[in-house]
Design a protein around this motif. Structure first.
Motif, PDB file in Angstrom:
ATOM      1  N   LEU A 170       0.814  -1.213   0.000  1.00  0.00           N
ATOM      2  CA  LEU A 170       0.000   0.000   0.000  1.00  0.00           C
ATOM      3  C   LEU A 170       0.851   1.267   0.000  1.00  0.00           C
ATOM      4  CD1 LEU A 170      -2.286  -2.133   0.694  1.00  0.00           C
ATOM      5  CD2 LEU A 170      -3.502  -0.060   1.258  1.00  0.00           C
ATOM      6  N   SER A 171       2.072   1.189   0.486  1.00  0.00           N
ATOM      7  CA  SER A 171       2.994   2.323   0.373  1.00  0.00           C
ATOM      8  C   SER A 171       3.369   2.557  -1.085  1.00  0.00           C
ATOM      9  CB  SER A 171       4.259   2.076   1.192  1.00  0.00           C
ATOM     10  OG  SER A 171       3.953   1.997   2.562  1.00  0.00           O
ATOM     11  N   ILE A 209      -1.696  -5.729  -6.996  1.00  0.00           N
ATOM     12  CA  ILE A 209      -0.856  -5.617  -5.796  1.00  0.00           C
ATOM     13  C   ILE A 209      -1.705  -5.293  -4.570  1.00  0.00           C
ATOM     14  CG2 ILE A 209       0.946  -4.213  -4.714  1.00  0.00           C
ATOM     15  CD1 ILE A 209       2.255  -4.048  -7.515  1.00  0.00           C
ATOM     16  N   VAL A 210      -2.580  -4.294  -4.701  1.00  0.00           N
ATOM     17  CA  VAL A 210      -3.416  -3.889  -3.560  1.00  0.00           C
ATOM     18  C   VAL A 210      -4.402  -4.996  -3.189  1.00  0.00           C
ATOM     19  CG1 VAL A 210      -5.206  -2.254  -2.829  1.00  0.00           C
ATOM     20  CG2 VAL A 210      -3.143  -1.420  -3.939  1.00  0.00           C
ATOM     21  N   ALA A 211      -4.984  -5.650  -4.179  1.00  0.00           N
ATOM     22  CA  ALA A 211      -5.938  -6.726  -3.887  1.00  0.00           C
ATOM     23  C   ALA A 211      -5.247  -7.907  -3.202  1.00  0.00           C
ATOM     24  CB  ALA A 211      -6.626  -7.185  -5.166  1.00  0.00           C
ATOM     25  N   SER A 212      -4.039  -8.243  -3.632  1.00  0.00           N
ATOM     26  CA  SER A 212      -3.339  -9.353  -2.991  1.00  0.00           C
ATOM     27  C   SER A 212      -2.955  -9.014  -1.554  1.00  0.00           C
ATOM     28  CB  SER A 212      -2.101  -9.761  -3.797  1.00  0.00           C
ATOM     29  OG  SER A 212      -1.109  -8.763  -3.748  1.00  0.00           O
ATOM     30  N   ALA A 213      -2.527  -7.767  -1.324  1.00  0.00           N
ATOM     31  CA  ALA A 213      -2.186  -7.351   0.040  1.00  0.00           C
ATOM     32  C   ALA A 213      -3.419  -7.320   0.928  1.00  0.00           C
ATOM     33  CB  ALA A 213      -1.524  -5.975   0.012  1.00  0.00           C
ATOM     34  N   THR A 214      -4.539  -6.871   0.372  1.00  0.00           N
ATOM     35  CA  THR A 214      -5.788  -6.836   1.135  1.00  0.00           C
ATOM     36  C   THR A 214      -6.244  -8.247   1.478  1.00  0.00           C
ATOM     37  OG1 THR A 214      -6.416  -4.774   0.055  1.00  0.00           O
ATOM     38  CG2 THR A 214      -8.182  -6.008   1.102  1.00  0.00           C
ATOM     39  N   LEU A 269      -9.180   1.605  -7.527  1.00  0.00           N
ATOM     40  CA  LEU A 269      -8.318   1.196  -8.635  1.00  0.00           C
ATOM     41  C   LEU A 269      -9.117   0.523  -9.749  1.00  0.00           C
ATOM     42  CD1 LEU A 269      -5.183   0.106  -6.649  1.00  0.00           C
ATOM     43  CD2 LEU A 269      -5.209   1.728  -8.543  1.00  0.00           C
ATOM     44  N   VAL A 270     -10.157  -0.215  -9.402  1.00  0.00           N
ATOM     45  CA  VAL A 270     -11.041  -0.779 -10.431  1.00  0.00           C
ATOM     46  C   VAL A 270     -11.690   0.360 -11.207  1.00  0.00           C
ATOM     47  CG1 VAL A 270     -13.195  -2.031 -10.804  1.00  0.00           C
ATOM     48  CG2 VAL A 270     -11.488  -2.968  -9.263  1.00  0.00           C
ATOM     49  N   MET A 307      -1.364  -2.172 -10.251  1.00  0.00           N
ATOM     50  CA  MET A 307      -1.553  -1.714  -8.870  1.00  0.00           C
ATOM     51  C   MET A 307      -2.770  -2.368  -8.228  1.00  0.00           C
ATOM     52  SD  MET A 307       0.688   0.185  -7.577  1.00  0.00           S
ATOM     53  CE  MET A 307       2.134  -0.225  -8.491  1.00  0.00           C
ATOM     54  N   LEU A 308      -3.812  -2.578  -9.011  1.00  0.00           N
ATOM     55  CA  LEU A 308      -4.992  -3.268  -8.490  1.00  0.00           C
ATOM     56  C   LEU A 308      -4.619  -4.670  -8.020  1.00  0.00           C
ATOM     57  CD1 LEU A 308      -8.015  -3.650  -7.960  1.00  0.00           C
ATOM     58  CD2 LEU A 308      -8.264  -4.231 -10.386  1.00  0.00           C
TER      59      LEU A 308
END
Length: 188
Positions: free
Chosen positions: A78-79, A119-124, A171-172, A116-117
Motif C-alpha cells: 500500500l505504500s 498488488i493492492v488486492a493481494s495485500a488486502t 483502482l477498479v 496496482m490493483l
C-alpha cells in the motif's frame, strides 16, 4: 455549417478535460485511502498481560503489525500504491495543461492501474486472511483467536484492511475510467 465544427471540437475538448478532472479526483481518493491504510496498519500495536501455560503469573506480551509477514507485505504494497497515486495524480494534472501526450499517458494508466490493483488486492486478501484467523481462530490447526485479548490491535488491522478494500475499488474505477477515456480519444 462551418461554425458547428469548431463548436463540436470545443465540446469534445471540454469532455476530455472533464475526464482528467475525474481521473485526478479518483487518484486523490486513492492517495487518501492508501495513506490511511498504511498509517492505521503501522500504528497497530497493543501490549496485554496474558496467562502463559505452566506459568503461575501473567506475562506482558506485545502484538504489533511486524509480527506477521502478511501485514508487513500489506504496508509495503500500500505504500507503493500511495506513491503511485501521487505520481499519476501529478501526471494527470500535467495532461490538463499539455494534452498532446494524453493518449499515451492514458494507455500507461490503463496498464499500471491494473498492476496496482493486483498488488493492492493481494495485500488486502493476505491481510484479511490473517485478520480472520486472529478474529475467529482455527480449531483444526489449533490456532487460537487473539482478538478477544488484543481488541485495539484487531480493530486497527480490520480498519486498515477495510480501507484498503476501498483503495482496490478505486483502482477498479480508475482502470475502467482510463480505458473508457482512451476509447473516447481513439474513436475520434
Amino acid at each position: 455549417m462551418a461554425s458547428e465544427a469548431p463548436a463540436k471540437h470545443e465540446d469534445q475538448r471540454a469532455v476530455r478535460e472533464n475526464h482528467f478532472g475525474i481521473d485526478v479526483g479518483l487518484r486523490v481518493l486513492l492517495f487518501a485511502a492508501t495513506l490511511v491504510s498504511v498509517i492505521v496498519m503501522a500504528t497497530a500495536k497493543q501490549t496485554e498481560l496474558v496467562s502463559a501455560p505452566g506459568i503461575p503469573f501473567r506475562v506482558s506480551v506485545k502484538a504489533k503489525f511486524t509480527d506477521s509477514p502478511a501485514f508487513i507485505y500489506f504496508v509495503a504494497a500500500l505504500s507503493v500504491a500511495c506513491l503511485y497515486s501521487i505520481i499519476t495524480m501529478l501526471a494527470s494534472l500535467s495532461v490538463v495543461s499539455k494534452p498532446a501526450s494524453a493518449k499515451q499517458l492514458l494507455l500507461y494508466f490503463a496498464f499500471w492501474d491494473v498492476v496496482m490493483l493486483g498488488i493492492v488486492a493481494s495485500a488486502t486478501g493476505a491481510s484479511g486472511g490473517v485478520a480472520y484467523i486472529g478474529l475467529k481462530g482455527n480449531d483444526h490447526s489449533r490456532w487460537t483467536k487473539i482478538c478477544n485479548v488484543y481488541d485495539k490491535y484487531c480493530r486497527h488491522i480490520g480498519s486498515a484492511t477495510g480501507v484498503s478494500l476501498l483503495a482496490a475499488v478505486l483502482l477498479v474505477l480508475l482502470s475502467m475510467h482510463s480505458s473508457y477515456s482512451l476509447y473516447l480519444r481513439i474513436r475520434d
